[in-house]
Design a protein around this motif. Structure first.
Motif, PDB file in Angstrom:
ATOM      1  N   ILE A  73      -2.662  -4.708  13.709  1.00 40.19           N
ATOM      2  CA  ILE A  73      -3.828  -3.988  13.183  1.00 40.19           C
ATOM      3  C   ILE A  73      -4.541  -4.884  12.178  1.00 40.19           C
ATOM      4  CG2 ILE A  73      -4.587  -1.992  11.836  1.00 40.19           C
ATOM      5  CD1 ILE A  73      -3.643  -1.229  14.593  1.00 40.19           C
ATOM      6  N   LYS A  74      -5.776  -5.229  12.471  1.00 41.27           N
ATOM      7  CA  LYS A  74      -6.593  -6.057  11.585  1.00 41.27           C
ATOM      8  C   LYS A  74      -8.063  -5.812  11.928  1.00 41.27           C
ATOM      9  CE  LYS A  74      -6.123 -10.136  14.634  1.00 41.27           C
ATOM     10  NZ  LYS A  74      -5.664 -11.542  14.704  1.00 41.27           N
ATOM     11  N   PRO A  75      -8.984  -6.173  11.027  1.00 40.27           N
ATOM     12  CA  PRO A  75     -10.411  -5.860  11.259  1.00 40.27           C
ATOM     13  C   PRO A  75     -10.951  -6.418  12.568  1.00 40.27           C
ATOM     14  CG  PRO A  75     -10.058  -6.502   8.977  1.00 40.27           C
ATOM     15  CD  PRO A  75      -8.761  -6.757   9.697  1.00 40.27           C
ATOM     16  N   GLU A  76     -10.475  -7.583  12.984  1.00 44.71           N
ATOM     17  CA  GLU A  76     -10.976  -8.195  14.225  1.00 44.71           C
ATOM     18  C   GLU A  76     -10.573  -7.411  15.463  1.00 44.71           C
ATOM     19  OE1 GLU A  76     -10.731 -11.300  11.081  1.00 44.71           O
ATOM     20  OE2 GLU A  76      -9.386  -9.724  11.818  1.00 44.71           O
ATOM     21  N   PRO A 118      -6.794  -6.281  -0.422  1.00 45.73           N
ATOM     22  CA  PRO A 118      -6.125  -5.750  -1.618  1.00 45.73           C
ATOM     23  C   PRO A 118      -5.127  -6.706  -2.251  1.00 45.73           C
ATOM     24  CG  PRO A 118      -5.284  -4.688   0.377  1.00 45.73           C
ATOM     25  CD  PRO A 118      -6.490  -5.485   0.768  1.00 45.73           C
ATOM     26  N   PHE A 119      -4.610  -7.684  -1.480  1.00 38.42           N
ATOM     27  CA  PHE A 119      -3.569  -8.568  -1.999  1.00 38.42           C
ATOM     28  C   PHE A 119      -4.074  -9.977  -2.292  1.00 38.42           C
ATOM     29  CE2 PHE A 119      -1.213  -5.095  -0.167  1.00 38.42           C
ATOM     30  CZ  PHE A 119      -0.148  -4.934  -1.062  1.00 38.42           C
ATOM     31  N   GLY A 120      -5.383 -10.136  -2.457  1.00 36.01           N
ATOM     32  CA  GLY A 120      -5.892 -11.414  -2.924  1.00 36.01           C
ATOM     33  C   GLY A 120      -6.631 -12.214  -1.878  1.00 36.01           C
ATOM     34  N   ASP A 160      -6.514   7.353  -3.291  1.00 35.93           N
ATOM     35  CA  ASP A 160      -5.145   7.872  -3.251  1.00 35.93           C
ATOM     36  C   ASP A 160      -4.466   7.605  -1.922  1.00 35.93           C
ATOM     37  OD1 ASP A 160      -5.094   8.757  -5.853  1.00 35.93           O
ATOM     38  OD2 ASP A 160      -5.815  10.763  -5.358  1.00 35.93           O
ATOM     39  N   VAL A 161      -5.209   7.808  -0.827  1.00 33.70           N
ATOM     40  CA  VAL A 161      -4.588   7.665   0.483  1.00 33.70           C
ATOM     41  C   VAL A 161      -4.218   6.202   0.751  1.00 33.70           C
ATOM     42  CG1 VAL A 161      -6.718   7.395   1.830  1.00 33.70           C
ATOM     43  CG2 VAL A 161      -4.710   8.362   2.907  1.00 33.70           C
ATOM     44  N   ILE A 162      -5.067   5.255   0.343  1.00 35.86           N
ATOM     45  CA  ILE A 162      -4.748   3.835   0.546  1.00 35.86           C
ATOM     46  C   ILE A 162      -3.547   3.444  -0.321  1.00 35.86           C
ATOM     47  CG2 ILE A 162      -5.577   1.480   0.201  1.00 35.86           C
ATOM     48  CD1 ILE A 162      -8.362   2.426   0.968  1.00 35.86           C
ATOM     49  N   ARG A 163      -3.527   3.917  -1.550  1.00 33.49           N
ATOM     50  CA  ARG A 163      -2.404   3.590  -2.447  1.00 33.49           C
ATOM     51  C   ARG A 163      -1.075   4.033  -1.833  1.00 33.49           C
ATOM     52  NH1 ARG A 163      -0.311   6.751  -6.295  1.00 33.49           N
ATOM     53  NH2 ARG A 163      -2.074   8.179  -6.119  1.00 33.49           N
ATOM     54  N   GLN A 164      -1.076   5.204  -1.208  1.00 35.50           N
ATOM     55  CA  GLN A 164       0.155   5.711  -0.602  1.00 35.50           C
ATOM     56  C   GLN A 164       0.514   4.992   0.702  1.00 35.50           C
ATOM     57  OE1 GLN A 164       0.449  10.273  -1.029  1.00 35.50           O
ATOM     58  NE2 GLN A 164      -1.713   9.828  -1.416  1.00 35.50           N
ATOM     59  N   MET A 165      -0.498   4.479   1.417  1.00 36.02           N
ATOM     60  CA  MET A 165      -0.235   3.713   2.635  1.00 36.02           C
ATOM     61  C   MET A 165       0.347   2.333   2.322  1.00 36.02           C
ATOM     62  SD  MET A 165      -3.738   4.657   4.708  1.00 36.02           S
ATOM     63  CE  MET A 165      -3.340   3.845   6.268  1.00 36.02           C
ATOM     64  N   LEU A 166       0.077   1.800   1.127  1.00 32.74           N
ATOM     65  CA  LEU A 166       0.490   0.451   0.772  1.00 32.74           C
ATOM     66  C   LEU A 166       1.767   0.418  -0.053  1.00 32.74           C
ATOM     67  CD1 LEU A 166      -2.944  -1.254  -0.089  1.00 32.74           C
ATOM     68  CD2 LEU A 166      -1.673  -1.285   2.063  1.00 32.74           C
ATOM     69  N   ARG A 167       2.518   1.515  -0.065  1.00 30.72           N
ATOM     70  CA  ARG A 167       3.801   1.503  -0.769  1.00 30.72           C
ATOM     71  C   ARG A 167       4.662   0.356  -0.233  1.00 30.72           C
ATOM     72  NH1 ARG A 167       2.990   4.564  -5.232  1.00 30.72           N
ATOM     73  NH2 ARG A 167       2.569   6.757  -4.752  1.00 30.72           N
ATOM     74  N   HIS A 168       5.425  -0.275  -1.139  1.00 32.33           N
ATOM     75  CA  HIS A 168       6.209  -1.456  -0.764  1.00 32.33           C
ATOM     76  C   HIS A 168       7.321  -1.114   0.227  1.00 32.33           C
ATOM     77  CE1 HIS A 168       7.132  -5.629  -1.364  1.00 32.33           C
ATOM     78  NE2 HIS A 168       8.403  -5.394  -1.702  1.00 32.33           N
ATOM     79  N   GLN A 169       7.995  -0.027  -0.015  1.00 37.13           N
ATOM     80  CA  GLN A 169       9.095   0.375   0.857  1.00 37.13           C
ATOM     81  C   GLN A 169       8.574   1.256   1.999  1.00 37.13           C
ATOM     82  OE1 GLN A 169      12.053  -0.964   0.674  1.00 37.13           O
ATOM     83  NE2 GLN A 169      11.410  -2.076  -1.182  1.00 37.13           N
ATOM     84  N   PRO A 170       8.967   0.944   3.233  1.00 39.81           N
ATOM     85  CA  PRO A 170       8.450   1.700   4.386  1.00 39.81           C
ATOM     86  C   PRO A 170       8.663   3.204   4.277  1.00 39.81           C
ATOM     87  CG  PRO A 170       9.632  -0.242   5.126  1.00 39.81           C
ATOM     88  CD  PRO A 170       9.865  -0.153   3.646  1.00 39.81           C
ATOM     89  N   ASN A 171       9.835   3.616   3.779  1.00 45.93           N
ATOM     90  CA  ASN A 171      10.123   5.056   3.741  1.00 45.93           C
ATOM     91  C   ASN A 171       9.360   5.793   2.649  1.00 45.93           C
ATOM     92  OD1 ASN A 171      11.470   4.027   1.545  1.00 45.93           O
ATOM     93  ND2 ASN A 171      13.486   4.868   2.081  1.00 45.93           N
ATOM     94  N   GLU A 172       8.633   5.052   1.819  1.00 42.84           N
ATOM     95  CA  GLU A 172       7.834   5.686   0.765  1.00 42.84           C
ATOM     96  C   GLU A 172       6.371   5.858   1.181  1.00 42.84           C
ATOM     97  OE1 GLU A 172       8.269   3.392  -2.775  1.00 42.84           O
ATOM     98  OE2 GLU A 172      10.401   3.847  -3.028  1.00 42.84           O
ATOM     99  N   PHE A 213       1.055   0.390   6.921  1.00 45.39           N
ATOM    100  CA  PHE A 213       0.730  -0.567   5.854  1.00 45.39           C
ATOM    101  C   PHE A 213      -0.475  -1.420   6.275  1.00 45.39           C
ATOM    102  CE2 PHE A 213       0.910  -4.642   3.750  1.00 45.39           C
ATOM    103  CZ  PHE A 213       1.187  -4.313   2.438  1.00 45.39           C
ATOM    104  N   SER A 214      -0.438  -1.946   7.489  1.00 47.59           N
ATOM    105  CA  SER A 214      -1.551  -2.782   7.978  1.00 47.59           C
ATOM    106  C   SER A 214      -2.856  -2.008   7.965  1.00 47.59           C
ATOM    107  CB  SER A 214      -1.250  -3.288   9.385  1.00 47.59           C
ATOM    108  OG  SER A 214      -0.070  -4.062   9.417  1.00 47.59           O
ATOM    109  N   ALA A 215      -2.796  -0.761   8.400  1.00 42.32           N
ATOM    110  CA  ALA A 215      -3.996   0.074   8.403  1.00 42.32           C
ATOM    111  C   ALA A 215      -4.507   0.308   6.981  1.00 42.32           C
ATOM    112  CB  ALA A 215      -3.708   1.404   9.091  1.00 42.32           C
ATOM    113  N   GLY A 216      -3.574   0.462   6.018  1.00 37.16           N
ATOM    114  CA  GLY A 216      -3.985   0.615   4.626  1.00 37.16           C
ATOM    115  C   GLY A 216      -4.737  -0.601   4.119  1.00 37.16           C
ATOM    116  N   CYS A 217      -4.266  -1.805   4.481  1.00 42.49           N
ATOM    117  CA  CYS A 217      -4.979  -3.037   4.109  1.00 42.49           C
ATOM    118  C   CYS A 217      -6.378  -3.062   4.729  1.00 42.49           C
ATOM    119  CB  CYS A 217      -4.191  -4.256   4.563  1.00 42.49           C
ATOM    120  SG  CYS A 217      -2.671  -4.557   3.648  1.00 42.49           S
ATOM    121  N   VAL A 218      -6.470  -2.669   5.994  1.00 42.28           N
ATOM    122  CA  VAL A 218      -7.764  -2.645   6.687  1.00 42.28           C
ATOM    123  C   VAL A 218      -8.687  -1.600   6.045  1.00 42.28           C
ATOM    124  CG1 VAL A 218      -8.921  -2.100   8.864  1.00 42.28           C
ATOM    125  CG2 VAL A 218      -6.860  -3.516   8.862  1.00 42.28           C
TER     126      VAL A 218
END
Length: 548
Positions: A130-133, A213-215, A243-255, A197-202
């Motif tokens: 999942i990426k913008p392209e 979001p990560f530089g 809020d929704v993006i913040r929750q999609m980008l949690r470091h641990q998958p189960n979070e 997570f990938s979708a949250g970055c997108v």
């Protein structure tokens, strides 16, 4: 489709080798399939392995937010994969290179991405790239997830086994994927949470129009592993997506939140946005989509159908809450008549769209007349009851008369049916206006037109005052006033406000950028004429009575 591919090559596929859309292990051309614009991926048969696996995955998918394979055909040298034609990517939008149709709101774009991804996961698949392209934009401005080359099947609980070397695009990958050793071939358990997570970055990249979001560049993967979203403060805390993006980008998958929660939050945010409660949008949400026509989604209005007691055929359609008897004086009723080729059905559909407040920018239209309802030998009543936000201030009944054909015996029967309809109807006792639909391509009225127009005139008293000429015309020519002048000879001299001009087809245009300004001009002309027509209709002081 999945059971029968590839098919033998047919002449339904045409390639434009001068228009290359992309190159890689294959070449993607602009082309046509069954005369509809498409993209055609041509692959040398000897190099099919990766693409073949991708096609086998993609042909299983059928969703509005997933790029569709329309057909797969093959000859001795090449395989041809026919895909929906798209106008750009989310990356193009963020890099100011996009030149396609207008997109819906940012919230709607995110909803469409999440909806497509949720569908993919429901098929026990994980996308993994999942990426913008890989997020395309179709000819009608709809979001389409694409590129299934790295897709893998998952188990019932949406997990799968994954091992090195790394597959995918590092700057869009979750830390649990980046931490897989390049040389370690020991499988570990992955899950669809990596796609989230990938979708949250997108999502972040899209709503900030190009900020990750990560530089920046080669620092991104390291920041993802260290859970350091250095750019997150560049997203306004008041944003609908914060809020929704913040929750999609949690470091641990189960979070991380799941896609159902993502959609719930985004859909709630959508209800808070301007225009959500505009009547056209409200009606769209309660209507059923019937088809995609020329880049516009077409919705059937949710009518209550009533059958004729004698014929048992549906002849009345009610939309909205029936008004109280005390408000019946506000009711306006118009009879619309026309001959074959006049554009009467298109005009009635356009009229309904005007009443419901549809605007040029909307990527949808409504259909009032359905082919199954438009019986040639039947008078049909469409009752559009007053709804908040309507462009007109009263309930409206459209009486759609059968189409005159120019055959004397048939037209005589239609004339009698119209008379009988108003003689026996308990609901329609008075008519506020008679609308004669005339196509202005011809510079003169035919004798058949003169005959049926005279028939209509003979049914109603005072018709000279309340006749309305609804003149339709093609976008390639302006209305021919000689048609209107000839109508004057039948009805007597009429004031100019009794004439209204409509280019019906531009209520159902393609949303591609070609000739958009040109088409919008005709759309706006039709809207102004509808406004003038309904202003005159609502200010009428008396009704017409059938002369029977």
């Amino acid at each position: 489709m999945a059971d029968s591919y590839p098919k033998p090559f047919s002449n339904k596929i045409e390639l434009d080798k001068n228009k290359v859309l992309g190159r890689g292990n294959s070449v993607v051309y602009s082309g046509s399939y069954e005369r509809h614009p498409v993209a055609v991926k041509r692959i040398v048969v000897d190099t099919l392995s990766k693409e073949d696996r991708e096609v086998k995955t993609q042909v299983r998918l059928d969703h509005d937010n997933v790029l569709k394979i329309l057909t797969v055909e093959q000859d001795a040298d090449f395989r041809y994969i026919v895909l929906e034609l798209c106008t750009g990517t989310l990356a193009d939008v963020c890099n100011n290179k996009y030149q396609g149709p207008d997109l819906p709101s940012d919230c709607t774009v995110l909803i469409e991405i999440a909806t497509g991804l949720q569908y993919i996961h429901s098929k026990k698949l994980i996308h993994r790239d999942i990426k913008p392209e890989n997020i395309l934009i179709s000819l009608d401005g709809r979001i389409k997830l694409s590129d299934f080359g790295l897709c893998k099947e998952t188990s019932t609980n949406h997990t799968y086994l994954v091992s090195g070397p790394l597959k995918g695009t590092g700057i869009w990958m979750a830390q649990e994927m980046l931490n897989i050793s390049v040389t370690d071939s020991t499988p570990i358990k992955g899950s669809i949470q990596s796609d989230i997570f990938s979708a949250g970055c997108v999502f972040f990249y899209f709503v900030t129009r190009g900020i990750h979001p990560f530089g920046e560049d080669n620092l991104i993967a390291g920041n993802i592993i260290k859970d350091t979203p250095v750019n997150f403060d560049k997203l306004n805390k008041g944003s609908f997506s914060f809020d929704v993006i913040r929750q999609m980008l949690r470091h641990q998958p189960n979070e991380r939140i799941d896609l159902e929660q993502v959609l719930d939050q985004l859909k709630y945010q959508l209800t808070l946005q301007p225009g959500y409660n505009r009547l056209a949008n409200v009606v769209r949400r309660m209507s059923q989509k019937s088809a995609i026509s020329y880049g516009i989604d077409i919705y059937n209005l949710p009518f209550k159908e009533v059958r004729n007691r004698d014929t048992q055929r549906v002849d009345r359609f009610y939309f909205g809450k029936t008004p109280l008897a005390s408000n019946s004086s506000m009711q306006k009723t118009i009879l619309i008549v026309g001959d074959r080729g006049s554009g009467k059905s298109n005009l009635i559909n356009a009229m309904a769209n005007y009443v419901l407040g549809v605007e040029w920018k909307d990527d949808f239209r409504f259909k009032l007349i359905d082919e199954d309802h438009n019986q040639m030998d039947q008078v049909i009543f469409y009752h559009l009851n007053k709804k908040e936000g309507s462009r007109i201030g009263c309930p409206l009944t459209i009486v759609d008369a059968p189409t005159f054909t120019g055959h004397q015996d048939n037209d005589e029967k239609i004339y009698l049916r119209i008379k009988d309809c108003f003689r026996s109807s308990n609901e329609i006792e008075k008519i506020n206006a008679i609308c004669i639909v005339i196509y202005s391509f011809h510079s003169t009225l035919t004798q058949e037109q003169r005959n049926w127009i005279s028939h209509i005139r003979n049914i109603f008293r005072d018709i000279e005052d309340e006749i309305r000429l609804l003149v339709t015309y093609d976008e390639n020519c302006l209305p021919d006033m000689r048609t209107v002048i000839e109508a004057d000879e039948i009805f007597g001299p009429l004031d100019l406000p009794h004439y209204y001009f409509f280019n019906n087809l531009n209520f159902f245009p393609t949303n591609t950028p070609d000739h958009n300004t040109y088409k919008r001009t005709f759309f706006d002309i039709s809207v102004k004429n509808f406004a003038k027509f309904f202003f005159h209709l609502e200010t009428l002081l008396f009704n017409l009575n059938p002369a029977i």
